[in-house]
Scaffold this active site. Structure first.
Site, mmCIF file in Angstrom:
data_model
loop_
_atom_site.group_PDB
_atom_site.id
_atom_site.type_symbol
_atom_site.label_atom_id
_atom_site.label_comp_id
_atom_site.label_asym_id
_atom_site.label_seq_id
_atom_site.Cartn_x
_atom_site.Cartn_y
_atom_site.Cartn_z
ATOM 1 N N ARG A 1 0.824 -1.216 0.000
ATOM 2 C CA ARG A 1 0.000 0.000 0.000
ATOM 3 C C ARG A 1 0.857 1.265 0.000
ATOM 4 O O ARG A 1 0.406 2.322 0.443
ATOM 5 C CB ARG A 1 -0.922 -0.009 1.224
ATOM 6 C CG ARG A 1 -1.815 -1.238 1.283
ATOM 7 C CD ARG A 1 -2.630 -1.274 2.567
ATOM 8 N NE ARG A 1 -3.429 -2.497 2.647
ATOM 9 C CZ ARG A 1 -4.240 -2.804 3.659
ATOM 10 N NH1 ARG A 1 -4.365 -1.973 4.683
ATOM 11 N NH2 ARG A 1 -4.923 -3.933 3.647
ATOM 12 N N CYS B 1 -1.233 14.493 -14.977
ATOM 13 C CA CYS B 1 -0.860 13.544 -16.030
ATOM 14 C C CYS B 1 -0.137 12.355 -15.408
ATOM 15 O O CYS B 1 -0.478 11.209 -15.668
ATOM 16 C CB CYS B 1 0.024 14.226 -17.070
ATOM 17 S SG CYS B 1 -0.805 15.563 -17.952
ATOM 18 N N SER C 1 -1.475 10.304 -19.235
ATOM 19 C CA SER C 1 -1.304 11.066 -20.466
ATOM 20 C C SER C 1 0.122 11.575 -20.495
ATOM 21 O O SER C 1 0.599 12.144 -19.506
ATOM 22 C CB SER C 1 -2.294 12.237 -20.495
ATOM 23 O OG SER C 1 -2.059 13.084 -21.604
ATOM 24 N N TYR D 1 3.005 14.888 -30.271
ATOM 25 C CA TYR D 1 2.227 15.921 -30.954
ATOM 26 C C TYR D 1 2.707 16.069 -32.392
ATOM 27 O O TYR D 1 3.899 15.896 -32.690
ATOM 28 C CB TYR D 1 2.323 17.245 -30.200
ATOM 29 C CG TYR D 1 1.451 17.285 -28.974
ATOM 30 C CD1 TYR D 1 0.073 17.466 -29.087
ATOM 31 C CD2 TYR D 1 1.978 17.116 -27.698
ATOM 32 C CE1 TYR D 1 -0.748 17.486 -27.972
ATOM 33 C CE2 TYR D 1 1.170 17.132 -26.573
ATOM 34 C CZ TYR D 1 -0.189 17.318 -26.722
ATOM 35 O OH TYR D 1 -1.004 17.333 -25.613
ATOM 36 N N ALA E 1 2.078 22.182 -26.170
ATOM 37 C CA ALA E 1 0.649 22.227 -26.492
ATOM 38 C C ALA E 1 -0.117 22.516 -25.206
ATOM 39 O O ALA E 1 0.015 21.787 -24.224
ATOM 40 C CB ALA E 1 0.197 20.900 -27.098
#
Length: 264
Positions: free
Chosen positions: A127, A146, A167, A209, A263
């Site tokens: 944990r 992210c 992400s 990107y 971006a």
């Protein structure tokens, strides 16, 4: 750092074209993992120069529980400027969730202090987790996390860390993330009396990107160089006592910087 180059190559060869929140467009793959043995050198990308000062100060800023960019500005770091409001605030982002996770009764949980205490008391625990993904606060954040959850693992006197990143901007963000969590693992290992083990980086949507494709191709033409070494001030025994001056990087000989637009 062949692990990072392998990821770039996978995205360029297998990535699916996807639309994204920023309107830029990406090549994306879902699910990838890289492993770095922290005993083999500090995993700072060498095929382009990275600003270590920004990486270190951002991590110290997270550990302060800070969510205003003033500390970063005071140290010449501007990487969060695009998301801050007029007062420099970002909402309940990483630092707040790490250090002051709100509870229903009005209290707060210091996840960093708790996980360090647990590593010392019960290193075999499954944990040993810190999460920044708080569904109740996501809409209040300037940018939802992210790199959203990490777990520590102790075996044979060594501390390893696995990060889950939902992400990932592979060209600009991922090299920062690798170095940041490798450094965090080293810091936590030192204050818990352990040696650094592995940093394991697991991804959800990892993407390139469309306006970074040529830069990635350029980077892949460059041969990785020997990894540098990172030394921490051995006198620091409190995770919250580290300062920028407590970190010494040696042997970093990168290729030149490659410019790319973030971006937003």
């Amino acid at each position: 750092m062949h692990q990072y180059h392998d990821l770039l190559e996978r995205i360029l060869s297998d990535g699916a074209e996807k639309h994204d929140r920023t309107g830029t467009g990406t090549l994306s793959v879902f699910g990838h993992q890289m492993r770095f043995n922290l005993g083999a050198g500090f995993p700072l990308v060498t095929t382009k120069r990275l600003p270590l000062k920004a990486i270190v100060h951002e991590l110290l800023w997270f550990l302060r529980g800070d969510t205003n960019i003033k500390y970063l500005h005071d140290h010449g770091v501007t990487i969060w400027d695009e998301w801050a409001d007029a007062n420099g605030d970002l909402g309940p982002v990483y630092g707040y969730q790490w250090r002051s996770w709100p509870t229903p009764d009005g209290g707060h949980i210091d996840q960093i202090a708790n996980v360090i205490d647990m590593i010392k008391r019960n290193p075999d625990s499954r944990r040993l987790i810190v999460t920044a993904w708080n569904p109740a606060d996501v809409e209040k954040m300037a940018l939802p996390p992210c790199h959203c959850l990490f777990q520590f693992y102790v075996v044979n006197g060594k501390l390893s860390c696995q990060l889950y990143q939902r992400s990932a901007d592979v060209f600009l963000g991922v090299p920062f993330n690798i170095a940041s969590y490798a450094l965090l693992t080293m810091m936590v290992a030192q204050v818990t009396g352990l040696k650094p083990g592995e940093f394991v980086h697991s991804f959800g949507d990892v993407h390139l990107y469309s306006n970074h494709v040529e830069q990635a191709r350029l980077q892949l033409t460059r041969a990785p160089r020997s990894l540098p070494t990172m030394t921490l001030n051995p006198d620091v025994k409190d995770i919250f006592a580290f300062r920028y001056e407590d970190f010494a990087l040696a042997g970093y000989d990168p290729h030149p910087h490659i410019k790319a637009e973030v971006a937003v």
